[in-house]
Design a protein around this motif. Structure first.
Motif, PDB file in Angstrom:
ATOM      1  N   ILE A  20       0.863  -1.179   0.000  1.00 49.56           N
ATOM      2  CA  ILE A  20       0.000   0.000   0.000  1.00 49.56           C
ATOM      3  C   ILE A  20       0.906   1.237   0.000  1.00 49.56           C
ATOM      4  CG2 ILE A  20      -1.733   1.308   1.293  1.00 49.56           C
ATOM      5  CD1 ILE A  20      -2.808  -1.345   0.248  1.00 49.56           C
ATOM      6  N   VAL A  21       0.664   2.134  -0.936  1.00 53.04           N
ATOM      7  CA  VAL A  21       1.417   3.390  -0.960  1.00 53.04           C
ATOM      8  C   VAL A  21       0.496   4.512  -0.498  1.00 53.04           C
ATOM      9  CG1 VAL A  21       2.831   4.973  -2.321  1.00 53.04           C
ATOM     10  CG2 VAL A  21       2.723   2.548  -2.956  1.00 53.04           C
ATOM     11  N   TRP A  22       0.940   5.224   0.509  1.00 54.90           N
ATOM     12  CA  TRP A  22       0.226   6.413   0.990  1.00 54.90           C
ATOM     13  C   TRP A  22       0.847   7.624   0.302  1.00 54.90           C
ATOM     14  CZ3 TRP A  22       2.160  10.844   3.073  1.00 54.90           C
ATOM     15  CH2 TRP A  22       1.278  11.716   3.720  1.00 54.90           C
ATOM     16  N   ALA A  23      -0.001   8.553  -0.117  1.00 51.00           N
ATOM     17  CA  ALA A  23       0.522   9.793  -0.714  1.00 51.00           C
ATOM     18  C   ALA A  23      -0.403  10.951  -0.368  1.00 51.00           C
ATOM     19  CB  ALA A  23       0.641   9.648  -2.226  1.00 51.00           C
ATOM     20  N   ARG A  24       0.159  12.138  -0.390  1.00 52.28           N
ATOM     21  CA  ARG A  24      -0.632  13.347  -0.150  1.00 52.28           C
ATOM     22  C   ARG A  24      -0.338  14.315  -1.290  1.00 52.28           C
ATOM     23  NH1 ARG A  24      -0.662  18.331   3.084  1.00 52.28           N
ATOM     24  NH2 ARG A  24      -2.830  18.637   3.733  1.00 52.28           N
ATOM     25  N   VAL A  38      11.982   1.184 -17.086  1.00 51.65           N
ATOM     26  CA  VAL A  38      10.935   0.222 -17.416  1.00 51.65           C
ATOM     27  C   VAL A  38      10.011   0.190 -16.204  1.00 51.65           C
ATOM     28  CG1 VAL A  38      10.398  -2.177 -17.961  1.00 51.65           C
ATOM     29  CG2 VAL A  38      12.544  -1.156 -18.767  1.00 51.65           C
ATOM     30  N   SER A  39       8.758   0.516 -16.410  1.00 46.73           N
ATOM     31  CA  SER A  39       7.906   0.651 -15.220  1.00 46.73           C
ATOM     32  C   SER A  39       6.445   0.416 -15.565  1.00 46.73           C
ATOM     33  CB  SER A  39       8.066   2.050 -14.621  1.00 46.73           C
ATOM     34  OG  SER A  39       7.601   3.028 -15.533  1.00 46.73           O
ATOM     35  N   MET A  40       5.663   0.287 -14.515  1.00 47.53           N
ATOM     36  CA  MET A  40       4.208   0.176 -14.628  1.00 47.53           C
ATOM     37  C   MET A  40       3.618   1.407 -13.929  1.00 47.53           C
ATOM     38  SD  MET A  40       3.521  -3.495 -15.127  1.00 47.53           S
ATOM     39  CE  MET A  40       2.691  -4.279 -13.779  1.00 47.53           C
ATOM     40  N   LEU A  41       2.365   1.686 -14.257  1.00 47.48           N
ATOM     41  CA  LEU A  41       1.702   2.846 -13.653  1.00 47.48           C
ATOM     42  C   LEU A  41       0.310   2.428 -13.197  1.00 47.48           C
ATOM     43  CD1 LEU A  41       2.224   5.948 -13.237  1.00 47.48           C
ATOM     44  CD2 LEU A  41       0.904   6.297 -15.342  1.00 47.48           C
ATOM     45  N   THR A  42       0.005   2.694 -11.937  1.00 45.96           N
ATOM     46  CA  THR A  42      -1.342   2.373 -11.447  1.00 45.96           C
ATOM     47  C   THR A  42      -2.333   3.388 -12.020  1.00 45.96           C
ATOM     48  OG1 THR A  42      -1.246   3.822  -9.505  1.00 45.96           O
ATOM     49  CG2 THR A  42      -0.354   1.584  -9.255  1.00 45.96           C
ATOM     50  N   THR A  77      -5.182  13.065   1.171  1.00 43.17           N
ATOM     51  CA  THR A  77      -4.340  11.873   1.081  1.00 43.17           C
ATOM     52  C   THR A  77      -5.038  10.802   0.239  1.00 43.17           C
ATOM     53  OG1 THR A  77      -5.224  10.757   3.042  1.00 43.17           O
ATOM     54  CG2 THR A  77      -3.425  12.335   3.378  1.00 43.17           C
ATOM     55  N   ALA A  78      -4.260   9.845  -0.201  1.00 42.45           N
ATOM     56  CA  ALA A  78      -4.793   8.694  -0.933  1.00 42.45           C
ATOM     57  C   ALA A  78      -3.941   7.483  -0.605  1.00 42.45           C
ATOM     58  CB  ALA A  78      -4.774   8.958  -2.434  1.00 42.45           C
ATOM     59  N   LYS A  79      -4.561   6.316  -0.697  1.00 41.67           N
ATOM     60  CA  LYS A  79      -3.802   5.070  -0.566  1.00 41.67           C
ATOM     61  C   LYS A  79      -3.957   4.310  -1.870  1.00 41.67           C
ATOM     62  CE  LYS A  79      -4.300   4.730   4.411  1.00 41.67           C
ATOM     63  NZ  LYS A  79      -5.499   5.546   4.671  1.00 41.67           N
ATOM     64  N   ILE A  80      -2.840   3.954  -2.445  1.00 37.53           N
ATOM     65  CA  ILE A  80      -2.850   3.276  -3.743  1.00 37.53           C
ATOM     66  C   ILE A  80      -2.278   1.881  -3.536  1.00 37.53           C
ATOM     67  CG2 ILE A  80      -2.062   3.363  -6.139  1.00 37.53           C
ATOM     68  CD1 ILE A  80      -1.679   6.528  -4.272  1.00 37.53           C
ATOM     69  N   ALA A  81      -3.045   0.875  -3.916  1.00 39.11           N
ATOM     70  CA  ALA A  81      -2.604  -0.517  -3.745  1.00 39.11           C
ATOM     71  C   ALA A  81      -1.781  -0.956  -4.953  1.00 39.11           C
ATOM     72  CB  ALA A  81      -3.806  -1.423  -3.568  1.00 39.11           C
ATOM     73  N   LEU A 136      -5.539   6.319  10.660  1.00 39.40           N
ATOM     74  CA  LEU A 136      -5.804   5.561   9.434  1.00 39.40           C
ATOM     75  C   LEU A 136      -5.604   6.424   8.193  1.00 39.40           C
ATOM     76  CD1 LEU A 136      -8.976   3.619  10.649  1.00 39.40           C
ATOM     77  CD2 LEU A 136      -6.701   2.652  10.227  1.00 39.40           C
ATOM     78  N   ASP A 137      -5.911   7.719   8.306  1.00 40.85           N
ATOM     79  CA  ASP A 137      -5.719   8.618   7.155  1.00 40.85           C
ATOM     80  C   ASP A 137      -4.242   8.770   6.806  1.00 40.85           C
ATOM     81  OD1 ASP A 137      -8.407   9.169   6.838  1.00 40.85           O
ATOM     82  OD2 ASP A 137      -8.357  11.035   8.001  1.00 40.85           O
ATOM     83  N   TYR A 138      -3.386   8.738   7.833  1.00 41.49           N
ATOM     84  CA  TYR A 138      -1.994   9.159   7.607  1.00 41.49           C
ATOM     85  C   TYR A 138      -0.971   8.039   7.517  1.00 41.49           C
ATOM     86  CZ  TYR A 138      -1.953  14.067   6.827  1.00 41.49           C
ATOM     87  OH  TYR A 138      -2.066  15.283   6.208  1.00 41.49           O
ATOM     88  N   TRP A 139      -1.403   6.796   7.682  1.00 36.71           N
ATOM     89  CA  TRP A 139      -0.420   5.722   7.546  1.00 36.71           C
ATOM     90  C   TRP A 139      -0.853   4.749   6.446  1.00 36.71           C
ATOM     91  CZ3 TRP A 139       4.189   6.521   9.223  1.00 36.71           C
ATOM     92  CH2 TRP A 139       4.419   7.204  10.419  1.00 36.71           C
ATOM     93  N   PRO A 140       0.097   4.079   5.795  1.00 30.40           N
ATOM     94  CA  PRO A 140      -0.230   3.195   4.667  1.00 30.40           C
ATOM     95  C   PRO A 140      -0.751   1.842   5.138  1.00 30.40           C
ATOM     96  CG  PRO A 140       2.138   3.246   4.995  1.00 30.40           C
ATOM     97  CD  PRO A 140       1.548   4.201   6.009  1.00 30.40           C
ATOM     98  N   LEU A 141      -1.976   1.856   5.653  1.00 33.42           N
ATOM     99  CA  LEU A 141      -2.574   0.625   6.179  1.00 33.42           C
ATOM    100  C   LEU A 141      -3.553   0.063   5.162  1.00 33.42           C
ATOM    101  CD1 LEU A 141      -3.205   2.090   9.709  1.00 33.42           C
ATOM    102  CD2 LEU A 141      -1.584   0.291   9.185  1.00 33.42           C
ATOM    103  N   ARG A 142      -3.489  -1.219   4.982  1.00 39.15           N
ATOM    104  CA  ARG A 142      -4.428  -1.899   4.074  1.00 39.15           C
ATOM    105  C   ARG A 142      -5.786  -1.972   4.759  1.00 39.15           C
ATOM    106  NH1 ARG A 142      -2.838  -5.133  -0.032  1.00 39.15           N
ATOM    107  NH2 ARG A 142      -0.750  -5.269   0.854  1.00 39.15           N
TER     108      ARG A 142
END
Ligand SMILES: [Fe+2]
Length: 429
Positions: free
Chosen positions: A57-61, A80-84, A96-100, A239-245
């Motif tokens: 899980i990636v957390w970002a703001r 060489v990369s992928m993009l969610t 904030t957002a959490k991206i799996a 929960l808002d600020y940490w990368p928790l699943r």
């Protein structure tokens, strides 16, 4: 963000006031640093957590009303990369957002960066995925607790980074909502997290490894009970600020376990939200059953249980306040002959290593603080312990190589210069 605060921030930015302040109820100023990089659209650095063998899980703001995607791959330059798919940041969670990330390969170093739509990509960071359960790869991780804003910079984070852990476990008191300005409104809780995240050593560590997190009392209030009206707000900010699943069917659930190769399963407890004093339960019936069953079923050599509060150390807020449930857990471990159980906890603001009386097959390691007052009153607890230190900030490091026979885990307790305060080996039985 309401209009008056937005206007205030605009004025602050125009006048060059980089760090505006709110006055908390205690009268102390709460920093509400709230800047976004105009090139990347990001605020603070992304943080990776809850890494498994095939995901993270990636957390970002990012700037309000923007969307953020994660570019990732095995190439350090991401050529060489992928993009969610881009995920909109939510005003309800402070932009904030959490991206799996999913479909990752086990035991693999991944590089990643956040990309806000129509902005320049952010800096490249990295993390490692967990080895699969049958993989005998060596696993090394660090753990500690207690990060209080007034102790910034959190220089111990640089020592942890230098130790090159596969992951880092923060055992709670990730903020001090009730010290150095008392947070009572959700925006003030968020500001506490932003202030701690805006710390150079933490940013350096978090860019090199992934995190697992549990929470303790200071995310809300010192030794708070569930009836505290701020419990829900403090939990939301955590929960808002940490990368928790997040489990969609149980969005507030924090406890879970994760397997790291043949040697290790990590059990992350929630010692706060299910407390039931009337029935003498700290874990709540559902979490307790989960713990006992998962410990029994685990095929890992070591089962490391992260509890924010220690098994011993006195006080109704700790396991001493729930002796029957503690006894039930120990008796289960003994009756089921579960080997390799090690408890790690923080909260006491000193470091110690001890065997559990009458249950010598279970070790308890108390660790911390990383950056908070040391417990000068803790000297009395040093009896019957094989190690005790309340003189320096500290963290623990566990290393386990499943290829070594007979199996044994190496434990080191280190200070903020990476000096070794204590070193021992733990056998699973
Ligand atoms: Fe603490």
């Amino acid at each position: 963000m309401d209009l008056s605060r937005r206007a205030f921030l605009k004025i602050a930015a125009q006048t060059g006031l980089a760090t505006p302040f709110l006055l908390g109820p205690s009268g102390c100023a709460i920093s509400i640093t709230d800047r976004f990089d105009s090139n990347t659209g990001l605020s603070l650095n992304p943080v990776v957590g809850d890494t498994t063998a095939d995901g993270a899980i990636v957390w970002a703001r990012a700037e309000p009303e923007s969307s953020v995607a994660i570019e990732y791959g095995k190439d350090p330059a991401l050529s060489v990369s992928m993009l969610t798919p881009p995920v909109p940041v939510a005003a309800a969670s402070d932009s904030t957002a959490k991206i799996a990330l999913s479909g990752l390969q086990p035991s693999t170093l991944y590089y990643y960066r956040a990309v806000v739509t129509a902005k320049k990509p952010g800096p490249i960071a990295r993390f490692k995925t967990a080895p699969s359960p049958d993989d005998p790869t060596l696993v090394k991780f660090c753990f500690s607790g207690d990060t209080r804003e007034s102790y910034k910079p959190f220089t111990i984070m640089d020592a942890i980074r230098a130790a090159e852990p596969d992951f880092f476990v923060h055992l709670g008191d990730t903020i001090y909502a009730d010290r150095g300005g008392t947070a009572s409104k959700l925006q003030e809780f968020w500001a506490k997290y932003r202030a701690n995240r805006d710390d150079a050593p933490s940013r350096r560590l978090f860019s090199q490894t992934s995190l697992y997190l549990i929470w303790d009392d200071h995310e809300v209030r010192d030794n708070y009970d569930q009836e505290n009206p701020l419990a829900a707000i403090g939990q939301k900010a955590f929960l808002d600020y940490w990368p928790l699943r997040r489990d969609p069917t149980e969005p507030n659930r924090i406890y879970h376990s994760v397997r790291w190769g043949r040697g290790l399963e990590l059990f992350l407890l929630d010692n706060r939200q299910y407390r039931d004093r009337a029935h003498g339960s700290m874990l709540g019936a559902t979490q307790k059953e989960w713990l006992l069953e998962k410990l029994t079923a685990s095929t890992a050599t070591f089962k490391v249980v992260a509890s924010s509060v220690p098994l011993h150390g006195g006080g109704a807020d700790r396991w001493d306040g729930f002796p029957e449930e503690r006894r039930e857990v120990f008796q289960w471990i003994r009756r089921k002959a579960i080997d390799g159980v090690v408890f790690i906890s923080a909260d006491l603001h000193f470091a110690s290593v001890a065997e559990i009386v009458r249950h010598p097959q279970v070790k308890e390691i108390v660790i911390g603080p990383m950056a908070a007052p040391l417990n000068s009153l803790g000297v009395g607890y040093s009896r019957n312990m094989e190690f005790f230190n309340n003189k320096t900030f500290n963290f623990g490091m566990m290393t386990f190589d499943p290829k070594i026979s007979p199996p044994r885990m190496q434990l080191e307790i280190r200070d903020e210069t990476n000096g070794i305060l204590y070193k021992t080996e733990i056998a699973p039985s």
